[in-house]
Scaffold this active site. Structure first.
Site, mmCIF file in Angstrom:
data_model
loop_
_atom_site.group_PDB
_atom_site.id
_atom_site.type_symbol
_atom_site.label_atom_id
_atom_site.label_comp_id
_atom_site.label_asym_id
_atom_site.label_seq_id
_atom_site.Cartn_x
_atom_site.Cartn_y
_atom_site.Cartn_z
ATOM 1 N N HIS A 29 0.860 -1.185 0.000
ATOM 2 C CA HIS A 29 0.000 0.000 0.000
ATOM 3 C C HIS A 29 0.894 1.232 0.000
ATOM 4 O O HIS A 29 1.865 1.304 0.752
ATOM 5 C CB HIS A 29 -0.901 0.004 1.236
ATOM 6 C CG HIS A 29 -2.042 0.964 1.153
ATOM 7 N ND1 HIS A 29 -1.866 2.325 1.220
ATOM 8 C CD2 HIS A 29 -3.372 0.762 1.003
ATOM 9 C CE1 HIS A 29 -3.048 2.919 1.123
ATOM 10 N NE2 HIS A 29 -3.979 1.998 0.982
ATOM 11 N N ARG A 84 -6.167 10.625 -0.322
ATOM 12 C CA ARG A 84 -5.923 11.051 -1.702
ATOM 13 C C ARG A 84 -7.228 11.181 -2.481
ATOM 14 O O ARG A 84 -7.376 12.069 -3.318
ATOM 15 C CB ARG A 84 -4.981 10.057 -2.392
ATOM 16 C CG ARG A 84 -3.543 10.198 -1.932
ATOM 17 C CD ARG A 84 -2.650 9.098 -2.507
ATOM 18 N NE ARG A 84 -2.872 7.829 -1.860
ATOM 19 C CZ ARG A 84 -2.992 6.665 -2.489
ATOM 20 N NH1 ARG A 84 -2.941 6.627 -3.810
ATOM 21 N NH2 ARG A 84 -3.179 5.546 -1.816
#
Length: 616
Positions: free
Chosen positions: A239, A259
């Site tokens: 990740h 994000r």
């Protein structure tokens, strides 16, 4: 010895296990859930961003075909196309089902379930509950299971799955499972013609991981010992955003929602560097300039996404490159900045868990300053090779769902697809296992009592060793070796070195010594877990060495290109006949029907898509 009889035994109580158990119970099976720790204590809660489902609540243009295409492209076309299709088609219904059971999703202005943007998805399609969607999903499923009265065996570890000859066909089939209570060390046997593996991932084989202590590859190893195969084990998802400071929380997940809600990535020089790492494959859909990317967050009509929302493998490699180039933060990461992009009120409302996580653990106020983050071992795309429609493995009566199942995500999983995966295939496995168990009637495979005795001896073996090695030392060395030699960027020579190291760890594990008694003995628990970790680690390293290309969650420094030839086949691993090692072979990719290939023709290159005529 304690003994129980069921129609379906589910090993694991995360989202996949709970959904499978609910389906089996509602189909009329006598069902048990067996979990290594506590009910609801699962990696599902780490999936904080949302459940990917083409409901069209934000974008009416969204549909299952687009979701299917995004999933296949994210997996670099190595996905089992049928699993990706079923997932895209059925995820919306599973989300609505969760809402019917009491899940409290965030809403749109019109009162529909809200959906947010995530990397690799063309449209905003993640149904979410702030940044704690996985927690809400677990809460809802757990409440449903308790309400239905499904039997739960908590803090109970399964060490063996029994396979016996069927009384009708003579073929090998599941007969039950063997385990022990972690508190007392007493053994327990489950007589059952079906076992559904829902044990999660393999992250604790790596030093830096978002995974909890339970994720030692138990389901993967149980399936292999029973005679099943694993597929795609070379593909590990690092990740892009895990905490890097303080050391006590290194690797702890920072949700992609940061994000998705406007956060950007910067290096130590203050540069927004993701524009330098846009692959050709995604250039048509990715913003070319900062101004265009910024406009996308406010007005998404052009739908050219910021590069921060590229698939996770692309973002993780970009971050790793910046750090290696000396443009990292003081603690060896890069900066994730949402403070300069959103108001404190917006951040606290949309990302409450992240705000508290950084405030409490790192003394960082994410509404006022950037976060330091870096890649962390998060998810394994590989797992038990299963039938797409039923989730049954090559062993009759043995099913696998969730992260311990392979094929759905190909070489890289898109964020948000994990929770939908758990729901869609959890239900399918529960239904299929129940139908099989009911069809047997009284002709169930019987557990061979000699196998029970053998499982008991195997579990107790670490207590019999004189002067052996501490299992914690072996685990620490294994984690460091996997991190250094089988990490995010791989070299053939290092992978060969890792396999030599794993053989040495296997020899050391033969003489693991456990002190004390069976009660409350974490050293004993780890000694049993290490057997599984070593099998899984060897599977990963062997497949990574064999795949001589870079694709998705597998990056070879010595083979940096994506090879179309490798895009036509999967790598499958089994235990050797004597059970002492792992053997590997290639398997052709399942052929995608002609009507599905048309979804890629207008939007993306057709590399690695095999049609029924055998053309690429």
């Amino acid at each position: 010895m304690e003994r129980h009889t069921y129609d379906v035994v589910v090993i694991g109580a995360g989202g996949a296990g709970l959904r499978a158990a609910i389906a089996a119970h509602e189909a009329g099976a006598r069902t048990a859930i067996v979990c290594k720790s506590l009910l609801g204590k699962a990696h599902t809660v780490m999936a904080e961003g949302g459940i990917a489902a083409a409901m069209g609540n934000r974008w009416p243009e969204d549909n299952w075909e687009v979701h299917f295409r995004d999933t296949m492209r994210g997996g670099k076309m190595l996905n089992n196309w049928r699993m990706a299709q079923l997932h895209a088609q059925e995820a919306p219904e599973r989300v609505m089902e969760l809402e019917d059971w009491g899940a409290l999703f965030d809403r749109t202005e019109d009162g529909l379930i809200s959906q947010r943007d995530f990397g690799g998805h063309k449209y905003a399609r993640l149904a979410h509950v702030g940044d704690r969607t996985g927690l809400e999903m677990i809460r809802t499923l757990q409440q449903r299971a308790v309400q239905l009265g499904i039997d739960v065996f908590m803090e109970c570890t399964i060490t063996d799955v029994f396979v016996s000859a069927s009384s009708t066909s003579g073929e090998k089939a599941i007969a039950g499972a063997f385990g022990y209570w972690r508190e007392s060390g007493r053994f327990i046997v489950f007589d059952s013609p079906t076992v559904i593996l829902a044990t999660g991932g393999i992250g604790k084989s790596f030093k830096v991981t978002s995974n909890s202590w339970e994720y030692t590859g138990d389901g993967h190893a149980l399936a292999m010992r029973a005679g099943a195969s694993l597929i795609n084990m070379e593909f590990i998802q690092f990740h892009p955003t895990g905490m890097v400071w303080p050391p006590s929380v290194k690797g702890l997940l920072v949700t992609e929602s940061v994000r998705g809600d406007g956060g950007i990535l910067k290096n130590s020089e203050g540069k927004r560097f993701m524009f330098d790492y846009i692959p050709e494959f995604f250039k048509a859909e990715t913003a070319d300039t900062v101004e265009e990317a910024d406009a996308w967050y406010e007005d998404k009509k052009n739908n050219r996404r910021p590069p921060e929302l590229l698939p996770r493998d692309e973002v993780a490699r970009a971050i790793n490159s910046e750090i290696k180039a000396g443009r990292g933060t003081p603690h060896g990461g890069i900066y994730l900045d949402i403070a300069s992009r959103r108001t404190p009120e917006f951040i606290k409302k949309r990302l409450p868990s992240m705000y508290h996580q950084f405030k409490e653990l790192a003394d960082v106020d994410i509404t006022a300053e950037p976060m330091e983050i870096g890649p962390t071992c998060h998810y394994v795309m590989g797992g038990v090779e299963v039938d797409a429609d039923t989730q049954e493995s090559a062993v009759t009566g043995l099913y696998a769902v969730g992260e311990c199942s392979g094929g759905m995500h190909g070489s890289n999983r898109l964020g948000g697809n994990s929770l939908g995966d758990l729901l869609v295939f959890g239900k399918r496995a529960g239904d299929a296992a129940t139908a099989y168990a009911k069809g047997l009637g009284a002709n169930r495979p019987k557990i061979v009592e000699a196998d029970v005795k053998a499982a008991e001896r195997s579990a107790l073996a670490p207590f019999e060793v004189e002067g052996g090695e501490n299992p914690y030392t072996i685990q620490s060395d294994l984690q460091q070796s996997m991190n250094d030699l089988v990490g995010i960027i791989r070299e053939g020579s290092e992978l060969e070195e890792s396999l030599v190291a794993i053989e040495a760890f296997k020899e050391r594990a033969k003489t693991m010594k456990v002190e004390g008694h069976r009660q409350y003995n974490p050293g004993w628990h780890l000694a049993i877990d290490l057997r599984n970790m070593l099998i899984v680690s060897e599977s990963i390293a062997k497949a990574a060495l064999a795949r001589q290309e870079s694709r998705g969650g597998h990056t070879r420094n010595d083979y940096p290109a994506t090879d179309p030839e490798w895009g036509t086949k999967n790598l499958v691993v089994n235990l050797t006949a004597d059970g002492t090692g792992v053997e590997l072979h290639e398997k052709p990719l399942p052929v995608m029907p002609e009507e599905l290939t048309t979804y890629f023709a207008a939007a993306a290159p057709m590399a690695n898509v095999q049609t029924e005529e055998g053309k690429n």
